[in-house]
Structure formats: structure tokens, C-alpha cells
Motif scaffolding. Sequence first.
Motif, PDB file in Angstrom:
ATOM      1  N   SER A   1      58.545  25.259  10.206  1.00 38.17           N
ATOM      2  CA  SER A   1      59.978  25.486  10.060  1.00 38.17           C
ATOM      3  C   SER A   1      60.601  25.769  11.425  1.00 38.17           C
ATOM      4  O   SER A   1      60.107  26.616  12.174  1.00 38.17           O
ATOM      5  N   ARG A   2      61.672  25.068  11.758  1.00 38.30           N
ATOM      6  CA  ARG A   2      62.313  25.305  13.049  1.00 38.30           C
ATOM      7  C   ARG A   2      62.928  26.705  13.094  1.00 38.30           C
ATOM      8  O   ARG A   2      62.989  27.336  14.143  1.00 38.30           O
ATOM      9  N   THR A   3      63.355  27.184  11.933  1.00 39.14           N
ATOM     10  CA  THR A   3      63.908  28.541  11.866  1.00 39.14           C
ATOM     11  C   THR A   3      62.848  29.577  12.218  1.00 39.14           C
ATOM     12  O   THR A   3      63.098  30.517  12.974  1.00 39.14           O
ATOM     13  N   ALA A   4      61.631  29.398  11.659  1.00 37.96           N
ATOM     14  CA  ALA A   4      60.532  30.313  11.968  1.00 37.96           C
ATOM     15  C   ALA A   4      60.160  30.211  13.443  1.00 37.96           C
ATOM     16  O   ALA A   4      59.881  31.231  14.095  1.00 37.96           O
ATOM     17  N   TYR A   5      60.149  28.990  13.972  1.00 36.66           N
ATOM     18  CA  TYR A   5      59.847  28.784  15.389  1.00 36.66           C
ATOM     19  C   TYR A   5      60.884  29.497  16.256  1.00 36.66           C
ATOM     20  O   TYR A   5      60.535  30.211  17.200  1.00 36.66           O
ATOM     21  N   ARG A   6      62.161  29.313  15.919  1.00 38.25           N
ATOM     22  CA  ARG A   6      63.245  29.924  16.692  1.00 38.25           C
ATOM     23  C   ARG A   6      63.130  31.444  16.687  1.00 38.25           C
ATOM     24  O   ARG A   6      63.287  32.104  17.716  1.00 38.25           O
ATOM     25  N   SER A   7      62.830  31.990  15.512  1.00 38.15           N
ATOM     26  CA  SER A   7      62.703  33.441  15.387  1.00 38.15           C
ATOM     27  C   SER A   7      61.535  33.963  16.215  1.00 38.15           C
ATOM     28  O   SER A   7      61.652  34.975  16.913  1.00 38.15           O
ATOM     29  N   GLY A   8      60.403  33.270  16.142  1.00 36.95           N
ATOM     30  CA  GLY A   8      59.229  33.709  16.885  1.00 36.95           C
ATOM     31  C   GLY A   8      59.414  33.603  18.386  1.00 36.95           C
ATOM     32  O   GLY A   8      59.069  34.519  19.134  1.00 36.95           O
TER      33      GLY A   8
END
Length: 210
Positions: free
Chosen positions: A95-102
Amino acid sequence: MPETENQSDARRFSDVVESLAEGDDPKLTLQELVSAFGERGFGAMILVLSLLALLPWPPGGKAIFAVPIILMSLELAFQRNSIWLPRWALRASVSRTAYRSGVSRIMKLIRRVEALTRPRLSYLTGEIADVVTGLVCVLLALMMALPVPFGDMLPGVTLVLFALGMMQRDGVAILLGAAGTALCVLYLLFVWTTVVEVAQHVWLWASGLF
């Protein structure tokens, strides 16, 4: 205007990592990662995958990152000049959202470490050294994928150190990676010894019931 491969290679590693957080597709594929890093080599790809693996994922999620790391580490050990991955691996995504958050949580650390690393102790980052490093990274990726309590963090951090050493040609990072590998092996031996000892006690207890 789309970015050319040479333009991508001219940017700092941290800039590329940060730019990958933006995109229309809600999924970030391995193909996109390979394309973004261009000719930066195996170190950059192993580094970003190891960083992603350090994020919290559901059970079995680490294998998504371990498999391509193993494949690329073997290619490094066999002295390939460029990264090749099978199509099914290139389609793997997060997920790009999970990547962005991490990434947002560790970007300051990435930039700080990037500034500290530099080419040194070149004999630890040459072709022969890359063969050994590649084989050790295979072992670490296998350890990271094992269902061992707290057993994925140390191999993941050690992979990051080796990847930094390869990418920046920094022998000090390679030495730190070697120390981390020794700690990983010791931890696994400790876990294995503990499991065997507990199993023996359980067997003896169960035997006494009959």
C-alpha cells in the motif's frame, strides 16, 4: 515531463525514497521501485526493501520482501551487472499509504545516515567482497522471514547496514553488518536452544502423566 533514468540516478537515495511516496496508483509495486532507482545497483534496492520490511506487517508479510532480497543477493553473489527479477516478483506491491506513513517516520534517520556514509575501506566493497556480502544477505533474508519472536528486526537492520555499505561503498558499514550478522546467528542459536529445552521439559512432564 517524465524523469529520465540518468536524472533519477543523479538524485540522492533519500530523495528517491521520498518521491516514491507520491503517485496516483494506491499500490507501490516492485517494478516501480526498480525503475525509480535505475542503475543505483543492488545496494539501493536491498536497502529500501529492508527498510520496508522493518515496518509492522501482518504475519507472513516479511516474506514479500525477503523473496526479492534473496533473489537480488544471489545475483550480486554471482556478479550480475544489473537487477533481474521474475515478472511475478515485479508485480508484488504494498500500500502506498502504508509506505508513505512508514517513510515519514524514518526519513530524518535515512538522511542522517546517508550523510555519515562515504567510500572507505574499499577492499571490503570490491567484487570478491560483494560475493561474500551477497551470500550473507541471502542468509539474513531467510532469517528475517522465519517466524521467530522478535527475530525479524535484527536481520532487517543488518541488511540495511550491508545495503548502505554496498550503495555507498562504505567498508565501515560492511563491518557493522558483519557484527550484526554474528548477533543474528547468536540470537537464533539462543532461541533454538530455548525451544529444544522447553520441548524436553514438556516431554518429560507429559511422560510422567502415564
